[in-house]
Design an enzyme around this catalytic site. Structure first.
Site, PDB file in Angstrom:
ATOM      1  N   CYS A 220       0.834  -1.207   0.000  1.00  0.00           N
ATOM      2  CA  CYS A 220       0.000   0.000   0.000  1.00  0.00           C
ATOM      3  C   CYS A 220       0.870   1.260   0.000  1.00  0.00           C
ATOM      4  O   CYS A 220       1.562   1.514  -0.970  1.00  0.00           O
ATOM      5  CB  CYS A 220      -0.979  -0.059   1.182  1.00  0.00           C
ATOM      6  N   TYR A 221       0.863   2.024   1.096  1.00  0.00           N
ATOM      7  CA  TYR A 221       1.744   3.209   1.148  1.00  0.00           C
ATOM      8  C   TYR A 221       3.184   2.785   0.846  1.00  0.00           C
ATOM      9  O   TYR A 221       3.918   3.497   0.160  1.00  0.00           O
ATOM     10  CB  TYR A 221       1.673   3.850   2.539  1.00  0.00           C
TER      11      TYR A 221
ATOM     12  N   HIS B 139      -3.872  -5.165   0.665  1.00  0.00           N
ATOM     13  CA  HIS B 139      -3.305  -5.617   1.942  1.00  0.00           C
ATOM     14  C   HIS B 139      -3.309  -7.147   2.034  1.00  0.00           C
ATOM     15  O   HIS B 139      -4.345  -7.738   2.342  1.00  0.00           O
ATOM     16  CB  HIS B 139      -4.093  -5.024   3.108  1.00  0.00           C
TER      17      HIS B 139
ATOM     18  N   GLU C 119      -2.010  -8.905   4.299  1.00  0.00           N
ATOM     19  CA  GLU C 119      -1.942  -9.364   5.692  1.00  0.00           C
ATOM     20  C   GLU C 119      -3.300  -9.523   6.358  1.00  0.00           C
ATOM     21  O   GLU C 119      -3.408 -10.142   7.413  1.00  0.00           O
ATOM     22  CB  GLU C 119      -1.054  -8.403   6.513  1.00  0.00           C
TER      23      GLU C 119
ATOM     24  N   ASP D 169       2.938 -15.787  30.904  1.00  0.00           N
ATOM     25  CA  ASP D 169       4.197 -15.138  30.553  1.00  0.00           C
ATOM     26  C   ASP D 169       5.293 -15.400  31.585  1.00  0.00           C
ATOM     27  O   ASP D 169       6.399 -15.796  31.233  1.00  0.00           O
ATOM     28  CB  ASP D 169       3.982 -13.627  30.373  1.00  0.00           C
TER      29      ASP D 169
ATOM     30  N   LYS E 183       2.289 -13.616  21.903  1.00  0.00           N
ATOM     31  CA  LYS E 183       1.648 -14.450  22.927  1.00  0.00           C
ATOM     32  C   LYS E 183       1.505 -15.913  22.491  1.00  0.00           C
ATOM     33  O   LYS E 183       1.766 -16.826  23.260  1.00  0.00           O
ATOM     34  CB  LYS E 183       0.268 -13.878  23.251  1.00  0.00           C
TER      35      LYS E 183
END
Ligand code: XMP
Length: 555
Positions: A123-124, A211, A213, A269, A411
């Protein structure tokens, strides 16, 4: 059924289920103390994503990691240090809100072009590539937003290898490329974008207007994989086994002969961070678990069992219940609760650490999204809604250096690493639980009696949610003890007891959340059991507020 169109259950990438996951400020402090990244011996084959301010940069990173390829996001004005710290095999320019021809629009740094590695502009990023390499970008006659169909142009097309000739894609742009830079050719078009994909003759620079993604571009992951493997020759070896061994090597290198302490919260975590460090340095790690008395039923015992019995880690268990309860006596303000809990935690932790004697490092379970967040300019503008109870401030007070073994992981990679390390699914798939624990789920003053009531209620909620196989589909599910009492009738007796609320949400990252549409049957069982099994409760209500405007926790 649970319905939430924006929820990707496999994509629980963020955030703060552990006391040690820092806020923006705390991460910034951590960065100051730990300096830049630890020195790395074995540089990893890395795709670098240059962030031009797109809301999708993280998503690009997720897709690349899903292709078992290590990647890092860097700011568009970052220096070339990454070329030294990692073996950079390709660069992706993200999208962004600017127009390349605007005054002050962010440009790609020259080191990227000088490095000679392949580039993919999205894109950009594509427009930037065109603009910086001598093409022409201008405002399109029409904004192209939403679904479009891309048609392959020409046969030799490495990005579209194995894809259909026509593919649905997601567009979001106002500008378009009017003239290709010298040496480039068109590789695909849509109705509104005659130049939807471009590539240079030697097959090293590419631009995509849509896009790849986002989920609305169903074959987008394949396009990114074609770039990663077909163009950059990535080995695809960023697997759980490798990121565990890599993290272990980094810890060894960073810590040397030093001693490490780690605060456990019971969350994923800190559990995985401690297990990794233990594998790297064995007995030179000491874990500290402070039972603040605000945990769920059986939680303190579970943590002790996992660490001391299953993992064989040096574990210091501190029962701080009385100290925390007296710090909460008479306190009803949520922020004061959080601050008092945080203060008490730090002072207990400090006392215990001092008793241990010589310690060099403090382990924290900072995740990659927190690191990205801390470098993102946007986060500076955000309002503080809640003070998170973390160990921030501790390293400075105690003059400790930091070790953050999850600093490069998302995560879900942390969960995979946990499994690889032999932790049980019960440990790695836990829903997030806030540092201040049940204190922020008890409205009004926190007392031992109220904690006991909530522990029983919470146990029933989780039990029924698990029985109906909903636990892994929900970001969080829990109960809140209100400070309202209502009239009820049991047998022939009048009752006047507490109201509890059920809170269950779906979310991808806790930044936003939707209330979960739990099945009525599940809700009915939860309600029945609570009222029948917990004497002090005679009414159950359901929280149907999304975030925003609500937050996930009530306080
Ligand atoms: P809110 O309530 O802000 O919560 O929508 C977002 C996520 O953060 C968790 N949370 C905390 N985690 N310390 C933590 O480590 C805290 O003080 C804290 N407060 C909220 C919350 O459970 C949810 O997952």
């Amino acid at each position: 059924m649970i319905e939430n169109p924006s929820y990707e259950s496999s994509n629980r990438v963020s955030t703060s289920d552990d006391i040690e996951v820092g806020t923006y400020l705390e991460i910034a402090q951590a960065d100051r103390i730990s300096g830049s990244k630890p020195p790395i011996d074995d540089r990893m084959k890395t795709i670098v994503i240059i962030d031009f301010g797109s809301q999708y940069s993280r998503l690009i990173a997720r897709r690349i990691r899903e292709a078992n390829t290590y990647c890092e996001i860097v700011a568009h004005d970052a220096g070339s240090e990454i070329l030294e710290s990692q073996d950079v095999i390709g660069v992706i320019f993200s999208g962004g809100p600017n127009s390349v021809y605007e005054e002050g629009a962010p440009m790609a740094p020259t080191w990227v072009y000088d490095s000679g590695v392949p580039i993919l502009g999205i894109c950009y990023g594509m427009q930037l590539l065109a603009h910086q390499l001598g093409g022409v970008v201008a405002r399109g006659t029409e904004r192209e937003y939403g679904h479009a169909v891309v048609h392959k142009d020409g046969s030799d097309n490495v990005l579209f290898e194995g894809l259909d000739n026509e593919a649905p894609v997601w567009m979001s742009h106002g500008d378009r490329i009017e003239e290709l830079p010298p040496g480039f050719r068109s590789m695909a078009y849509t109705e509104n974008s005659p130049l939807a994909v471009m590539g240079n003759e030697d097959g090293s620079y590419f631009g995509i207007q849509f896009h790849p993604e986002v989920v609305h571009t169903p074959q987008g992951s394949e396009i990114l994989k074609n770039f990663v493997f077909g163009v950059c020759n990535a080995p695809g070896d960023w697997t759980p086994a490798n990121f565990v061994s890599d993290a272990v090597e980094r810890i060894k290198e960073r810590v040397g002969d030093g001693k490490v302490i780690c605060a456990l919260s019971g969350g994923v975590d800190s559990t995985v961070a401690a297990a990794l460090i233990h594998r790297a340095i064995g007995d030179r790690l000491t874990c500290i678990f402070v039972d603040n008395g605000l945990m769920r039923k059986g939680e303190a015992e579970r943590v002790q069992n996992v660490f001391a019995s299953q993992l064989g880690v040096n574990l210091i268990f501190v029962d701080g219940t009385e100290r925390f309860l007296s710090a909460l006596e008479g306190v009803t303000d949520p922020e004061v609760k959080r601050k008092n809990i945080g203060r008490e935690f730090i002072s207990i932790f400090e006392e215990v650490a001092n008793e241990i004697g010589e310690v060099d490092y403090l382990a924290q379970g900072t995740l990659y999204p927190d690191v990205i967040e801390s470098v993102s300019a946007d986060s500076k503008a955000s309002h503080k809604i809640k003070t998170h109870h973390n160990v921030g401030g501790l390293p400075e007070r105690m003059d400790l250096k930091l070790v953050e073994p999850l600093r490069y992981m998302f995560k879900d990679e942390v969960r995979l690493a946990g499994t690889e390390l032999g932790l049980s699914q019960q440990s790695v798939n836990r829903q997030p639980f806030p540092g201040p624990g049940l204190a922020i789920r008890i409205m009004g003053e926190v007392t031992y009696e109220k904690l006991e009531i909530l522990r029983e209620v919470d146990w029933i909620v989780i039990d029924e949610i698990k029985n109906d196989h909903l636990y892994d589909k929900l970001w969080q599910s829990f109960a809140v003890l209100t400070n309202t009492q209502t009239v009820g009738v049991m047998g022939d007796q009048r009752t006047y007891q507490y109201v509890v609320s059920i809170r269950a949400v779906t979310s991808a990252d806790a930044m936003t959340a939707d209330w979960a549409r739990l099945p009525y049957d599940t809700l009915a069982r939860i309600s029945n059991r609570i009222v029948n099994e917990v004497d002090e409760v005679n009414r159950v209500v359901l929280d149907i507020t999304s975030k925003p405007p609500g937050t996930i926790e009530w306080e």
